[in-house]
Scaffold this motif. Structure first.
Motif, PDB file in Angstrom:
ATOM      1  N   MET A 111       0.847  -1.168   0.000  1.00 38.96           N
ATOM      2  CA  MET A 111       0.000   0.000   0.000  1.00 38.96           C
ATOM      3  C   MET A 111       0.896   1.236   0.000  1.00 38.96           C
ATOM      4  N   GLY A 112       0.786   2.094  -1.036  1.00 35.64           N
ATOM      5  CA  GLY A 112       1.586   3.309  -1.111  1.00 35.64           C
ATOM      6  C   GLY A 112       1.105   4.327  -0.103  1.00 35.64           C
ATOM      7  N   GLU A 113       1.954   5.315   0.178  1.00 38.72           N
ATOM      8  CA  GLU A 113       1.575   6.319   1.167  1.00 38.72           C
ATOM      9  C   GLU A 113       0.349   7.098   0.732  1.00 38.72           C
ATOM     10  N   GLY A 114       0.170   7.330  -0.589  1.00 41.63           N
ATOM     11  CA  GLY A 114      -0.974   8.083  -1.081  1.00 41.63           C
ATOM     12  C   GLY A 114      -2.306   7.403  -0.806  1.00 41.63           C
ATOM     13  N   SER A 115      -2.317   6.067  -0.653  1.00 42.85           N
ATOM     14  CA  SER A 115      -3.568   5.365  -0.396  1.00 42.85           C
ATOM     15  C   SER A 115      -3.754   5.064   1.096  1.00 42.85           C
ATOM     16  N   CYS A 116      -2.801   5.463   1.908  1.00 44.15           N
ATOM     17  CA  CYS A 116      -2.836   5.198   3.334  1.00 44.15           C
ATOM     18  C   CYS A 116      -3.238   6.472   4.076  1.00 44.15           C
ATOM     19  N   TYR A 117      -4.216   6.354   4.930  1.00 47.37           N
ATOM     20  CA  TYR A 117      -4.630   7.487   5.758  1.00 47.37           C
ATOM     21  C   TYR A 117      -4.005   7.353   7.137  1.00 47.37           C
ATOM     22  N   HIS A 118      -4.006   8.446   7.842  1.00 46.52           N
ATOM     23  CA  HIS A 118      -3.477   8.490   9.198  1.00 46.52           C
ATOM     24  C   HIS A 118      -4.505   9.160  10.098  1.00 46.52           C
ATOM     25  N   SER A 119      -4.552   8.703  11.334  1.00 44.83           N
ATOM     26  CA  SER A 119      -5.399   9.284  12.365  1.00 44.83           C
ATOM     27  C   SER A 119      -4.517   9.563  13.570  1.00 44.83           C
ATOM     28  N   PRO A 120      -4.677  10.725  14.207  1.00 47.68           N
ATOM     29  CA  PRO A 120      -3.859  11.001  15.390  1.00 47.68           C
ATOM     30  C   PRO A 120      -4.045   9.961  16.497  1.00 47.68           C
ATOM     31  N   THR A 121      -5.242   9.373  16.588  1.00 51.36           N
ATOM     32  CA  THR A 121      -5.505   8.418  17.663  1.00 51.36           C
ATOM     33  C   THR A 121      -5.380   6.964  17.218  1.00 51.36           C
ATOM     34  N   LEU A 122      -5.596   6.671  15.933  1.00 51.77           N
ATOM     35  CA  LEU A 122      -5.632   5.281  15.465  1.00 51.77           C
ATOM     36  C   LEU A 122      -4.440   4.877  14.614  1.00 51.77           C
ATOM     37  N   GLY A 123      -3.593   5.816  14.220  1.00 51.58           N
ATOM     38  CA  GLY A 123      -2.445   5.480  13.386  1.00 51.58           C
ATOM     39  C   GLY A 123      -2.827   5.307  11.937  1.00 51.58           C
ATOM     40  N   ARG A 124      -2.135   4.359  11.239  1.00 50.62           N
ATOM     41  CA  ARG A 124      -2.365   4.119   9.809  1.00 50.62           C
ATOM     42  C   ARG A 124      -3.682   3.385   9.588  1.00 50.62           C
ATOM     43  N   LEU A 125      -4.422   3.852   8.589  1.00 50.19           N
ATOM     44  CA  LEU A 125      -5.712   3.250   8.238  1.00 50.19           C
ATOM     45  C   LEU A 125      -5.844   3.177   6.725  1.00 50.19           C
ATOM     46  N   SER A 126      -6.513   2.142   6.259  1.00 51.40           N
ATOM     47  CA  SER A 126      -6.898   2.105   4.849  1.00 51.40           C
ATOM     48  C   SER A 126      -8.094   3.041   4.665  1.00 51.40           C
ATOM     49  N   PHE A 127      -8.409   3.354   3.422  1.00 52.74           N
ATOM     50  CA  PHE A 127      -9.588   4.198   3.175  1.00 52.74           C
ATOM     51  C   PHE A 127     -10.846   3.526   3.738  1.00 52.74           C
ATOM     52  N   GLN A 128     -10.965   2.209   3.560  1.00 51.25           N
ATOM     53  CA  GLN A 128     -12.149   1.506   4.066  1.00 51.25           C
ATOM     54  C   GLN A 128     -12.243   1.595   5.586  1.00 51.25           C
ATOM     55  N   GLU A 129     -11.103   1.550   6.270  1.00 52.41           N
ATOM     56  CA  GLU A 129     -11.111   1.706   7.729  1.00 52.41           C
ATOM     57  C   GLU A 129     -11.517   3.125   8.126  1.00 52.41           C
ATOM     58  N   VAL A 130     -11.143   4.120   7.336  1.00 53.03           N
ATOM     59  CA  VAL A 130     -11.594   5.497   7.583  1.00 53.03           C
ATOM     60  C   VAL A 130     -13.117   5.560   7.477  1.00 53.03           C
ATOM     61  N   VAL A 131     -13.661   4.968   6.431  1.00 49.65           N
ATOM     62  CA  VAL A 131     -15.113   4.942   6.249  1.00 49.65           C
ATOM     63  C   VAL A 131     -15.773   4.241   7.435  1.00 49.65           C
ATOM     64  N   ASP A 132     -15.218   3.112   7.880  1.00 44.35           N
ATOM     65  CA  ASP A 132     -15.756   2.400   9.046  1.00 44.35           C
ATOM     66  C   ASP A 132     -15.766   3.291  10.281  1.00 44.35           C
ATOM     67  N   GLU A 133     -14.689   4.045  10.502  1.00 47.95           N
ATOM     68  CA  GLU A 133     -14.607   4.945  11.663  1.00 47.95           C
ATOM     69  C   GLU A 133     -15.641   6.065  11.576  1.00 47.95           C
ATOM     70  N   ILE A 134     -15.819   6.613  10.392  1.00 49.76           N
ATOM     71  CA  ILE A 134     -16.827   7.673  10.203  1.00 49.76           C
ATOM     72  C   ILE A 134     -18.217   7.121  10.487  1.00 49.76           C
ATOM     73  N   LEU A 135     -18.501   5.930   9.973  1.00 46.35           N
ATOM     74  CA  LEU A 135     -19.822   5.317  10.201  1.00 46.35           C
ATOM     75  C   LEU A 135     -20.041   5.009  11.677  1.00 46.35           C
ATOM     76  N   ALA A 136     -19.005   4.553  12.365  1.00 43.49           N
ATOM     77  CA  ALA A 136     -19.123   4.274  13.801  1.00 43.49           C
ATOM     78  C   ALA A 136     -19.391   5.558  14.570  1.00 43.49           C
ATOM     79  N   MET A 137     -18.717   6.622  14.192  1.00 43.28           N
ATOM     80  CA  MET A 137     -18.936   7.910  14.852  1.00 43.28           C
ATOM     81  C   MET A 137     -20.381   8.385  14.654  1.00 43.28           C
ATOM     82  N   MET A 138     -20.882   8.271  13.435  1.00 37.32           N
ATOM     83  CA  MET A 138     -22.251   8.701  13.146  1.00 37.32           C
ATOM     84  C   MET A 138     -23.282   7.796  13.820  1.00 37.32           C
TER      85      MET A 138
END
Length: 160
Positions: free
Chosen positions: A1-28
């Motif tokens: 996974m290249g850096e451009g496709s990898c997201y970062h969270s201050p609290t969760l560290g490295r995340l895939s885009f799908q994990e970002v979507v999962d976190e947003i859905l959990a928050m909502m």
């Protein structure tokens, strides 16, 4: 996974885009009745022969705080300020489209997504404001510029 496709969270560290979507859905899902703002912004920093673009996704539960996720993409140095600003706006647009598509695929819609651009009516980018704002409005998104463009000028800027 290249850096451009990898997201970062201050609290969760490295995340895939799908994990970002999962976190947003959990928050909502934790407060489904709450109003949410979803904002995307990109900022950049030029180095000797390349430029770093950092795109941020910010999810704000109005009145109750929020979370953000960011990713970095490196590219060759643009020929002009105009080219760099348009690239920032385009990366924000692509991120917004990808996010809306992923959320709709998971049954979430009805929220307004906003794009923040790191340009303002003062300084070197003032001549680009009308063009870039018009482009983003033309593709159907609300847009904010400096000083209200916090996703670009505060969140993404922190990582450039």
């Amino acid at each position: 996974m290249g850096e451009g496709s990898c997201y970062h969270s201050p609290t969760l560290g490295r995340l895939s885009f799908q994990e970002v979507v999962d976190e947003i859905l959990a928050m909502m899902a934790a407060a489904p009745e709450a109003p949410y703002e979803v904002v995307v912004g990109t900022d950049s920093q030029i180095y000797a022969d390349e430029v770093d673009y950092v795109s941020a996704i910010v999810v704000h539960r109005v009145g109750r705080g929020g979370r953000y996720f960011w990713r970095r993409e490196k590219d060759e140095r643009p020929q002009s300020l105009r080219e760099r600003i348009y690239r920032e706006a385009w990366l924000s647009y692509e991120t917004a489209e990808e996010l809306i598509r992923a959320l709709k695929d998971r049954g979430v819609s009805g929220f307004q997504l906003e794009i923040h651009v790191d340009i303002g009516r003062n300084g070197r980018t003032r001549d680009l404001v009308e063009e870039v704002v018009g482009m983003i409005l033309g593709v159907g998104y609300r847009v904010r510029t400096k000083p209200e463009a916090y996703a670009a000028s505060a969140v993404a800027d922190r990582y450039t």
